[in-house]
Design a protein around this motif. Structure first.
Motif, PDB file in Angstrom:
ATOM      1  N   THR A   1       1.015  -1.233  -0.065  1.00  0.00           N
ATOM      2  CA  THR A   1      -0.087  -0.015  -0.041  1.00  0.00           C
ATOM      3  C   THR A   1       0.973   1.260  -0.053  1.00  0.00           C
ATOM      4  O   THR A   1       0.340   2.289  -0.145  1.00  0.00           O
ATOM      5  N   VAL A   2       1.971   1.057   0.194  1.00  0.00           N
ATOM      6  CA  VAL A   2       2.984   2.299   0.115  1.00  0.00           C
ATOM      7  C   VAL A   2       3.829   2.188  -1.148  1.00  0.00           C
ATOM      8  O   VAL A   2       4.121   1.353  -1.745  1.00  0.00           O
ATOM      9  N   PRO A   3       3.588   3.342  -1.683  1.00  0.00           N
ATOM     10  CA  PRO A   3       4.175   3.662  -3.160  1.00  0.00           C
ATOM     11  C   PRO A   3       5.814   3.286  -3.093  1.00  0.00           C
ATOM     12  O   PRO A   3       6.242   3.255  -1.911  1.00  0.00           O
ATOM     13  N   PRO A   4       6.250   2.774  -4.127  1.00  0.00           N
ATOM     14  CA  PRO A   4       7.698   2.321  -4.231  1.00  0.00           C
ATOM     15  C   PRO A   4       8.731   3.392  -4.137  1.00  0.00           C
ATOM     16  O   PRO A   4       9.881   3.520  -4.024  1.00  0.00           O
ATOM     17  N   TRP A   5       8.221   4.805  -4.419  1.00  0.00           N
ATOM     18  CA  TRP A   5       9.059   5.964  -4.466  1.00  0.00           C
ATOM     19  C   TRP A   5       9.147   6.708  -3.057  1.00  0.00           C
ATOM     20  O   TRP A   5       8.347   6.295  -2.159  1.00  0.00           O
ATOM     21  N   ASP A   6      10.101   7.325  -2.834  1.00  0.00           N
ATOM     22  CA  ASP A   6      10.460   8.091  -1.750  1.00  0.00           C
ATOM     23  C   ASP A   6       9.891   9.305  -1.701  1.00  0.00           C
ATOM     24  O   ASP A   6      10.156  10.428  -2.649  1.00  0.00           O
ATOM     25  N   LEU A   7       8.807   9.639  -0.950  1.00  0.00           N
ATOM     26  CA  LEU A   7       7.923  10.903  -0.806  1.00  0.00           C
ATOM     27  C   LEU A   7       9.016  12.176  -0.711  1.00  0.00           C
ATOM     28  O   LEU A   7       8.664  12.966  -1.214  1.00  0.00           O
TER      29      LEU A   7
END
Length: 114
Positions: free
Chosen positions: A101-107
Motif C-alpha cells: 500500500t506504500v508507493p515504491p518511491w521516496d516521498l
C-alpha cells in the motif's frame, strides 16, 4: 559461541515464541500432543487460523515456529511435509498476497525535487 544457535535473529526467536505459544494453547484446549501431534492436527490448527482471517505470511510464520519445536513427521520437518506445503500453496491461491500500500518511491525525495 555456538554458531548453529545464532541462525535466528532475536526478533525471529520472539516471533516464533509468540506463535508457538498460540499453538501450545490450541493443542492443550483440543487435547493434542504438542510436540508430536500428527500433520492432520497441524492442518486443522492452520485452517482455523486461516478461517479466522490470518494471511499467508502469518500462516507461514506459524509453520516455521511449529517446525522449530515440533518433532519430524514422516521423516520431514513440519514445514517440509508435503501436506503442509500443499496447504500453504492453497492458502496462497485463496488469499493472494496483497500489493504494497506504500508507493515504491521516496516521498521525501519527490517533495524535495518539487
Amino acid at each position: 559461541m555456538d554458531t548453529i544457535t545464532e541462525v535466528l535473529a532475536p526478533s525471529t526467536i520472539r516471533l516464533y515464541a509468540l506463535k508457538w505459544a498460540v499453538f501450545m494453547k490450541w493443542c492443550r484446549l483440543n487435547g493434542h500432543d504438542l510436540e508430536s501431534c500428527p500433520v492432520s492436527d497441524i492442518l486443522e490448527f492452520l485452517q482455523q487460523r486461516m478461517d479466522g482471517g490470518s494471511m499467508l505470511s502469518t500462516l507461514k510464520v506459524y509453520v516455521a515456529a511449529i517446525s522449530a519445536f515440533h518433532a519430524t513427521v514422516d521423516g520431514h520437518s513440519v514445514g517440509k511435509h508435503d501436506l503442509i506445503t500443499r496447504f500453504l500453496r492453497g492458502a496462497r491461491r485463496l488469499r493472494p498476497p496483497r500489493p504494497p500500500t506504500v508507493p515504491p518511491w521516496d516521498l521525501a525525495l519527490v517533495l524535495e525535487a518539487l
